[in-house]
Design a protein around this motif. Structure first.
Motif, PDB file in Angstrom:
ATOM      1  N   SER A  59       0.839  -1.190   0.000  1.00 14.79           N
ATOM      2  CA  SER A  59       0.000   0.000   0.000  1.00 14.79           C
ATOM      3  C   SER A  59       0.869   1.233   0.000  1.00 14.79           C
ATOM      4  O   SER A  59       1.610   1.467   0.947  1.00 14.79           O
ATOM      5  N   PRO A  60       0.837   2.041  -1.028  1.00 12.84           N
ATOM      6  CA  PRO A  60       1.706   3.204  -1.089  1.00 12.84           C
ATOM      7  C   PRO A  60       1.271   4.283  -0.124  1.00 12.84           C
ATOM      8  O   PRO A  60       0.104   4.439   0.177  1.00 12.84           O
ATOM      9  N   ALA A  61       2.242   5.009   0.336  1.00 12.78           N
ATOM     10  CA  ALA A  61       1.967   6.165   1.195  1.00 12.78           C
ATOM     11  C   ALA A  61       2.971   7.229   0.844  1.00 12.78           C
ATOM     12  O   ALA A  61       3.830   7.051   0.013  1.00 12.78           O
ATOM     13  N   SER A  62       2.843   8.343   1.505  1.00 14.39           N
ATOM     14  CA  SER A  62       3.710   9.475   1.195  1.00 14.39           C
ATOM     15  C   SER A  62       5.126   9.171   1.636  1.00 14.39           C
ATOM     16  O   SER A  62       5.459   9.309   2.794  1.00 14.39           O
ATOM     17  N   GLY A  63       5.972   8.761   0.680  1.00 15.54           N
ATOM     18  CA  GLY A  63       7.361   8.511   0.984  1.00 15.54           C
ATOM     19  C   GLY A  63       7.626   7.193   1.662  1.00 15.54           C
ATOM     20  O   GLY A  63       8.742   6.877   2.007  1.00 15.54           O
ATOM     21  N   MET A  64       6.597   6.350   1.897  1.00 17.52           N
ATOM     22  CA  MET A  64       6.805   5.122   2.627  1.00 17.52           C
ATOM     23  C   MET A  64       5.822   4.083   2.125  1.00 17.52           C
ATOM     24  O   MET A  64       4.667   4.360   1.883  1.00 17.52           O
ATOM     25  N   MET A  65       6.288   2.847   1.941  1.00 20.48           N
ATOM     26  CA  MET A  65       5.427   1.773   1.476  1.00 20.48           C
ATOM     27  C   MET A  65       5.610   0.559   2.364  1.00 20.48           C
ATOM     28  O   MET A  65       6.637   0.388   3.010  1.00 20.48           O
ATOM     29  N   ILE A  66       4.613  -0.288   2.381  1.00 16.76           N
ATOM     30  CA  ILE A  66       4.728  -1.581   3.038  1.00 16.76           C
ATOM     31  C   ILE A  66       5.090  -2.605   1.979  1.00 16.76           C
ATOM     32  O   ILE A  66       4.395  -2.761   0.981  1.00 16.76           O
ATOM     33  N   GLU A  67       6.210  -3.290   2.169  1.00 20.69           N
ATOM     34  CA  GLU A  67       6.649  -4.258   1.182  1.00 20.69           C
ATOM     35  C   GLU A  67       5.673  -5.420   1.124  1.00 20.69           C
ATOM     36  O   GLU A  67       5.236  -5.932   2.152  1.00 20.69           O
ATOM     37  N   GLY A  68       5.337  -5.865  -0.069  1.00 20.09           N
ATOM     38  CA  GLY A  68       4.452  -7.002  -0.212  1.00 20.09           C
ATOM     39  C   GLY A  68       5.229  -8.288  -0.153  1.00 20.09           C
ATOM     40  O   GLY A  68       6.089  -8.560  -0.968  1.00 20.09           O
ATOM     41  N   SER A  80      11.302   6.861   1.539  1.00 22.90           N
ATOM     42  CA  SER A  80      11.911   7.686   0.499  1.00 22.90           C
ATOM     43  C   SER A  80      12.758   8.770   1.149  1.00 22.90           C
ATOM     44  O   SER A  80      12.721   8.970   2.362  1.00 22.90           O
ATOM     45  N   GLY A  81      13.506   9.485   0.316  1.00 26.31           N
ATOM     46  CA  GLY A  81      14.309  10.576   0.851  1.00 26.31           C
ATOM     47  C   GLY A  81      13.478  11.722   1.369  1.00 26.31           C
ATOM     48  O   GLY A  81      13.958  12.522   2.187  1.00 26.31           O
ATOM     49  N   GLU A  84      12.895  11.488   5.173  1.00 32.51           N
ATOM     50  CA  GLU A  84      14.154  11.684   5.886  1.00 32.51           C
ATOM     51  C   GLU A  84      14.558  13.154   5.871  1.00 32.51           C
ATOM     52  O   GLU A  84      15.057  13.693   6.857  1.00 32.51           O
ATOM     53  N   ALA A  85      14.324  13.825   4.742  1.00 32.60           N
ATOM     54  CA  ALA A  85      14.632  15.250   4.662  1.00 32.60           C
ATOM     55  C   ALA A  85      13.742  16.051   5.606  1.00 32.60           C
ATOM     56  O   ALA A  85      14.194  16.996   6.278  1.00 32.60           O
ATOM     57  N   ALA A  86      12.457  15.690   5.663  1.00 33.33           N
ATOM     58  CA  ALA A  86      11.533  16.391   6.559  1.00 33.33           C
ATOM     59  C   ALA A  86      11.930  16.177   8.015  1.00 33.33           C
ATOM     60  O   ALA A  86      11.865  17.101   8.836  1.00 33.33           O
ATOM     61  N   TRP A  87      12.352  14.956   8.331  1.00 32.90           N
ATOM     62  CA  TRP A  87      12.756  14.647   9.709  1.00 32.90           C
ATOM     63  C   TRP A  87      14.060  15.366  10.066  1.00 32.90           C
ATOM     64  O   TRP A  87      14.225  15.880  11.171  1.00 32.90           O
ATOM     65  N   LYS A  88      14.988  15.420   9.117  1.00 32.33           N
ATOM     66  CA  LYS A  88      16.234  16.147   9.351  1.00 32.33           C
ATOM     67  C   LYS A  88      15.951  17.616   9.633  1.00 32.33           C
ATOM     68  O   LYS A  88      16.595  18.244  10.491  1.00 32.33           O
ATOM     69  N   LYS A  89      14.967  18.145   8.951  1.00 36.80           N
ATOM     70  CA  LYS A  89      14.581  19.543   9.163  1.00 36.80           C
ATOM     71  C   LYS A  89      14.063  19.752  10.575  1.00 36.80           C
ATOM     72  O   LYS A  89      14.349  20.777  11.210  1.00 36.80           O
ATOM     73  N   VAL A  90      13.297  18.783  11.086  1.00 37.38           N
ATOM     74  CA  VAL A  90      12.810  18.874  12.470  1.00 37.38           C
ATOM     75  C   VAL A  90      13.993  18.951  13.414  1.00 37.38           C
ATOM     76  O   VAL A  90      14.059  19.814  14.304  1.00 37.38           O
ATOM     77  N   LYS A  91      14.961  18.054  13.237  1.00 37.58           N
ATOM     78  CA  LYS A  91      16.102  17.999  14.154  1.00 37.58           C
ATOM     79  C   LYS A  91      16.955  19.259  14.079  1.00 37.58           C
ATOM     80  O   LYS A  91      17.543  19.678  15.087  1.00 37.58           O
ATOM     81  N   GLU A  92      17.034  19.854  12.903  1.00 33.54           N
ATOM     82  CA  GLU A  92      17.877  21.038  12.729  1.00 33.54           C
ATOM     83  C   GLU A  92      17.193  22.333  13.167  1.00 33.54           C
ATOM     84  O   GLU A  92      17.850  23.242  13.683  1.00 33.54           O
ATOM     85  N   LEU A 466      18.925   9.886  15.646  1.00 30.85           N
ATOM     86  CA  LEU A 466      18.202   8.831  14.945  1.00 30.85           C
ATOM     87  C   LEU A 466      17.653   9.322  13.616  1.00 30.85           C
ATOM     88  O   LEU A 466      17.099  10.421  13.520  1.00 30.85           O
ATOM     89  N   THR A 467      17.776   8.497  12.591  1.00 28.22           N
ATOM     90  CA  THR A 467      17.092   8.767  11.336  1.00 28.22           C
ATOM     91  C   THR A 467      15.626   8.432  11.485  1.00 28.22           C
ATOM     92  O   THR A 467      15.199   7.787  12.456  1.00 28.22           O
ATOM     93  N   TRP A 468      14.838   8.869  10.513  1.00 25.22           N
ATOM     94  CA  TRP A 468      13.413   8.530  10.537  1.00 25.22           C
ATOM     95  C   TRP A 468      13.216   7.019  10.506  1.00 25.22           C
ATOM     96  O   TRP A 468      12.437   6.459  11.266  1.00 25.22           O
ATOM     97  N   LYS A 469      13.942   6.348   9.630  1.00 22.12           N
ATOM     98  CA  LYS A 469      13.815   4.894   9.509  1.00 22.12           C
ATOM     99  C   LYS A 469      14.177   4.207  10.822  1.00 22.12           C
ATOM    100  O   LYS A 469      13.475   3.281  11.261  1.00 22.12           O
ATOM    101  N   GLU A 470      15.256   4.630  11.467  1.00 21.92           N
ATOM    102  CA  GLU A 470      15.656   4.018  12.728  1.00 21.92           C
ATOM    103  C   GLU A 470      14.574   4.208  13.784  1.00 21.92           C
ATOM    104  O   GLU A 470      14.243   3.270  14.525  1.00 21.92           O
ATOM    105  N   MET A 471      14.023   5.405  13.849  1.00 20.91           N
ATOM    106  CA  MET A 471      13.033   5.705  14.873  1.00 20.91           C
ATOM    107  C   MET A 471      11.762   4.889  14.675  1.00 20.91           C
ATOM    108  O   MET A 471      11.213   4.314  15.625  1.00 20.91           O
TER     109      MET A 471
END
Length: 536
Positions: A59-68, A80-81, A84-92, A466-471
């Protein structure tokens, strides 16, 4: 229900999640600013050990999918990047307060290393123990002076532990005291403001340096009859579910006694009666409304004289009552050599031969020095290690734990306050995580730290970048490695993925400032004292 069908119901078939409210169909998606009180429904409280689920999803989502892929609670998220870019912006860009607000609203999966008695905030305990309408009509008393060395019965034990201030007992214990001992106690509800504050401070580590001895030897004892009163502990657990639900936790796997419960009159509650009472309480509307599912692990005190017999009894009871009890744990100070792990190899081998499907998670590696406790604990059959602080001192075992078979239950604040990692910058958690050992964050005895799950995430993000994926993987791991049956695990995972998608969409489309403004974050004593945050 197949995950594909569930996602179609949530998002519409093959629809990309956008900011439109009509495409986020459930009210539980509106967690920002209102707490994360997901309406999971009563069906989630059912399930049996050994159930299977073989669903696929994509099921596709904004920048993230669940692998079938064919899965046994093993679907994964792709990123997707963009996120991660949006999350980096939060941290910065975000202040520490706003970062905390964003993390408070974040979906967090489960808290699977959580002690029932240690998980209750002092103010929650006060509220329930002084409210006879919620505690079974009981009056609780606490020791305000020590004028005699006569011993009192506390928590159904009579020993020198009663010779301590703020020891708290129920009315049925108070009535058994001599008059001279009764004069040392005062009803909790009658404490003046100064006494009340002192009582609350005595129930958590409120001063730097109190550490292990205060925690292990004094605080637990002060709670006395509170910990064995089933009416009190049930109400406290539901209150905890409300607070955990508000900060994005949807599952709690709690370590608890299954025997040794007493009713409001001091009568023994049988094990089966207690299990039924817990299930009935979780079936009440206020518990369901929290959106938090609770299951239990039995827990053996590893250095107790009857510990081996306890493993036998707890294994059998857990196996025979999968409606509530999912696994077995062992705990206790590892510097007490009476409870070394290899002592239990024979009994665990015998129990595993007899009782399939009982989850095994054991405290190990909660120590500074090098030892073989984690390796020996894995030999017992554990698939989850509680704490694991000294694992990095045992490289072969550390390498063995890479992959998907094992999990380390990380407890950052516990390790900090108990002095196992006084400098959190030196905690081995990011080494484990980034070298391929599955980890999740947990609160351990959060009531005695006066903290919450968001504190754990804030420490992890602010100290280890932490990266978004790690979190997000931390929350995913907490559910994937839970001891739930496969069907219930799949349901919780699919709900978690959907909630992460909705949160991610808001973060990307509306920005972190919008998320922070909507968050109803709160901090407790740990956040105020150690994180310099004061949110309410």
């Amino acid at each position: 229900m197949r995950l594909e069908k569930l996602k179609q119901r949530i998002f519409g078939e093959n629809k990309k999640v956008t900011g439109n409210k009509d495409q986020i169909s459930s009210s539980r998606r509106r967690f920002l600013g209102h707490g994360f009180l997901a309406a999971l429904g009563g069906s989630l409280f059912a399930g049996s050990r050994g159930a299977t689920a073989q669903e696929t999803s994509q099921s596709p989502a904004s920048g993230m999918m669940i692998e079938g892929r064919r899965r046994n609670a093993s679907a994964r998220l792709r990123y997707s990047g963009g996120i991660e870019a949006a999350w980096k912006k939060v941290k910065e860009e975000a202040s520490e307060e706003d970062l905390y607000r964003v993390l408070y609203a974040l979906p967090k999966g489960g808290d699977i290393h959580h002690h029932l008695g240690g998980g209750m905030l002092p103010e929650m305990i006060w509220d329930i123990t002084t409210d006879s309408k919620r505690n079974g009509g009981q009056t609780f008393y606490t020791r305000v002076r020590i004028s005699t060395l006569n011993l009192a019965e506390v928590g159904h034990h009579t020993d020198s532990r009663s010779l301590a201030g703020w020891v708290t007992i129920a009315g049925h214990s108070y009535d058994k005291l001599t008059t001279s001992l009764q004069n040392d106690f005062k009803p909790l509800a009658d404490l003046n403001d100064k006494e009340k504050r002192a009582w609350m401070n005595a129930m958590f580590l409120d001063h730097e340096g109190e550490g292990r001895d205060e925690f292990f030897e004094y605080i637990w004892n002060r709670l006395g009859d509170v910990l064995v009163s089933i009416e009190v502990m049930m109400e406290l657990t539901v209150e905890n579910m409300k607070r955990f639900g508000a900060e994005g936790v949807r599952y709690m796997e709690i370590q608890s006694r299954f025997r040794g419960w007493y009713d409001s009159k001091g009568n023994v509650i049988t094990m089966d009666e207690a299990t039924k009472m817990w299930l009935d309480r979780f079936d009440q509307p206020d518990a369901k409304a929290t959106g938090v599912l609770v299951r239990f692990q039995t827990i053996v005190l590893r250095f107790s004289p009857d510990a081996i017999q306890g493993v036998e009894e707890y294994f059998e009871y857990t196996y025979n009552h999968p409606e509530l009890w999912l696994g077995i744990n062992m705990a206790g100070r590892e510097d007490d050599n009476r409870g070394y792990p290899s002592k239990f190899t024979d009994v665990f081998d015998r129990m595993i031969r007899k009782f399939p499907g009982v989850g095994i998670s054991i405290h190990a590696g909660e120590a500074e020095k090098k030892d073989t406790h984690i390796f020996d604990t894995l030999r017992l059959g554990a698939t989850r290690i509680g704490h694991g602080i000294n694992l990095f001192r045992d490289p072969p075992t550390m390498q063995m734990m890479r992959g998907e078979n094992f999990l380390i239950e990380i407890n950052l604040i516990s390790n900090h306050l108990l002095g196992y990692t006084p400098d959190l910058d030196q905690h081995p958690f990011p080494i484990y995580m980034r070298q391929g050992i599955p980890c999740c964050l947990n609160t351990d005895d959060r009531g005695m730290w006066h903290s919450n799950m968001t504190d754990e995430y804030f420490v992890a993000v602010s100290r280890f970048n932490l990266t978004w994926k790690e979190m997000i993987t931390l929350g995913e791991n907490s559910l994937k490695h839970s001891f739930l049956d496969d069907q219930t695990k799949d349901r919780l995972l699919s709900e978690y993925y959907a909630d992460v998608m909705a949160f991610q969409n808001k973060l990307e489309n509306d920005g972190w400032k919008s998320v922070a403004r909507s968050s109803q974050a709160v901090t407790y004593d740990y956040g105020k004292t150690y994180l310099n945050l004061n949110l309410s």
